[in-house]
Design an enzyme around this catalytic site. Structure first.
Site: not given
Lengths: 161, 212
Positions: A23, A29, A46
């Site tokens: 990712t 995040c 995520h």
């Protein structure tokens, strides 16, 4: 070489045949990888926010909130044949991209990391390695074969945890 | 995109017009600062899934220089002024008259950093004051801050409030470039993101009906 599975914002994906999970652009995040050592079982989320309880809206993308994404990731791995008590986790992210955003609500990165750890703790999943906090964005790649998590940043280069 | 079914093309046209006037003011300020003519694109106003936003900024891992400020008041939201790193270097050179060697925040000297930050501050400030005049709404902003990093990481910061209640983002974007410069992409974009609860307030003050 196995095809890499890319996970977008607020998404969850699983590696079936040892495909690496990736990712990109994690800021506040947190990228969470849950896996079982010595097996192909691995999944990545995520995560963007700590808790769904702050929302009045019912339906969200499955990987958005820590308190929804981590139980989902875990139960799906178990459904696929993993054993709960052998699951381990690695996490990366939770940066504060803009230093001046000092007020509590905007310190999302920090709050995300706390929420993720709380969830892992509740599910008795041991956190093996983490690279969290700071002020840099991260792109991460998890290889289920070696269980190495490679972390790339713009300013600090690449490291493996 | 069910959550924003009430948003009609007419609403988006109004937002575009806001973008047009706001960016017009911003371009005028920037042009005064640089002593050069600034061209701007036709603004875009759209409703999109939030995860598509990084692609609009050159991709999740594209390195950008971004100024961010949180908006408070009647219409809370987020505002960015950003450019690809190569274009921010050229902008800083134009501003300071000195060459720039890399935009790593540590290698970028304080002078260059503050020049770029001040540019973003002026652009964002003139955009928002035009927005406030046009809508007769009260808006204020935090002190802007700079980050040079991956677009995905930078945009997620501004999305965090919005995402509590929504999976889609409504944005207004206008791109600017220096007249006559041969750049395939813009050197600076203004991106305005609204928190979902602001629409009633915004359209009401503009006299546009919302039929939910």
């Amino acid at each position: 070489m196995n095809k890499v599975i890319t996970i977008g914002m607020a998404e969850i994906a699983y590696s079936e045949l040892s495909q690496p999970l990736r990712t990109s652009g994690l800021g506040s995040c947190v990228g969470v990888i849950i896996y079982q050592e010595g097996s192909n079982h691995a999944g990545m989320a995520h995560i963007m926010l700590p808790s769904a309880s702050i929302s009045t809206k019912k339906v969200h993308k499955i990987g958005k909130f820590a308190d929804v994404a981590i139980p989902e990731l875990t139960s799906e791995l178990v459904r696929r044949g993993a054993s709960t008590y052998r699951l381990k986790a690695k996490i990366a992210g939770g940066a504060q991209m803009f230093a001046s955003s000092g007020n509590e609500m905007m310190r999302v990165g920090e709050r995300n990391v706390v929420a993720v750890k709380e969830q892992l703790n509740q599910l008795n999943i041991s956190l093996v390695a983490e690279d969290t906090g700071g002020t840099n964005g991260r792109t991460i790649l998890f290889d289920p074969k070696t269980q190495a998590l490679t972390i790339r940043t713009v300013h600090l280069g690449t490291k493996v945890i | 995109m069910k959550e924003y079914d009430f948003i009609q093309p007419a609403h988006l046209d109004v937002l575009k017009e806001i973008g047009n006037i706001g960016a017009g003011h911003a371009a005028t300020s920037l042009s005064a600062l640089l002593g050069k003519t600034i061209e701007m694109s036709v603004p875009e106003a759209r409703v999109i899934p939030f995860q598509d936003l990084p692609d609009r900024m050159g991709g999740s891992e594209n390195e950008i220089a971004a100024i961010y400020a949180r908006i408070h008041g009647d219409t809370p939201g987020s505002v960015y002024f950003f450019s690809d790193v190569s274009h921010s270097e050229s902008l800083i050179q134009q501003l300071t008259g000195r060459p720039v060697y890399g935009t790593d925040r540590s290698s970028l000297n304080d002078y260059a950093t503050s020049a770029y930050l001040e540019t973003g501050n002026i652009v964002i400030g003139s955009f928002l004051s035009a927005f406030a005049d046009l809508t007769s709404l009260t808006v204020s902003r935090d002190v802007p801050d700079l980050s040079i990093d991956m677009a995905g990481a930078i945009i997620s910061h501004g999305l965090s409030q919005l995402l509590i209640q929504s999976d889609v983002a409504i944005f207004i974007e206008t791109q600017m470039k220096i007249d006559g410069e041969k750049t395939s992409r813009n050197f600076g974009s203004i991106l305005l993101l609204f928190d979902p609860e602001t629409f009633d307030v915004l359209f009401q003050s503009l006299g546009v009906n919302i039929d939910e």
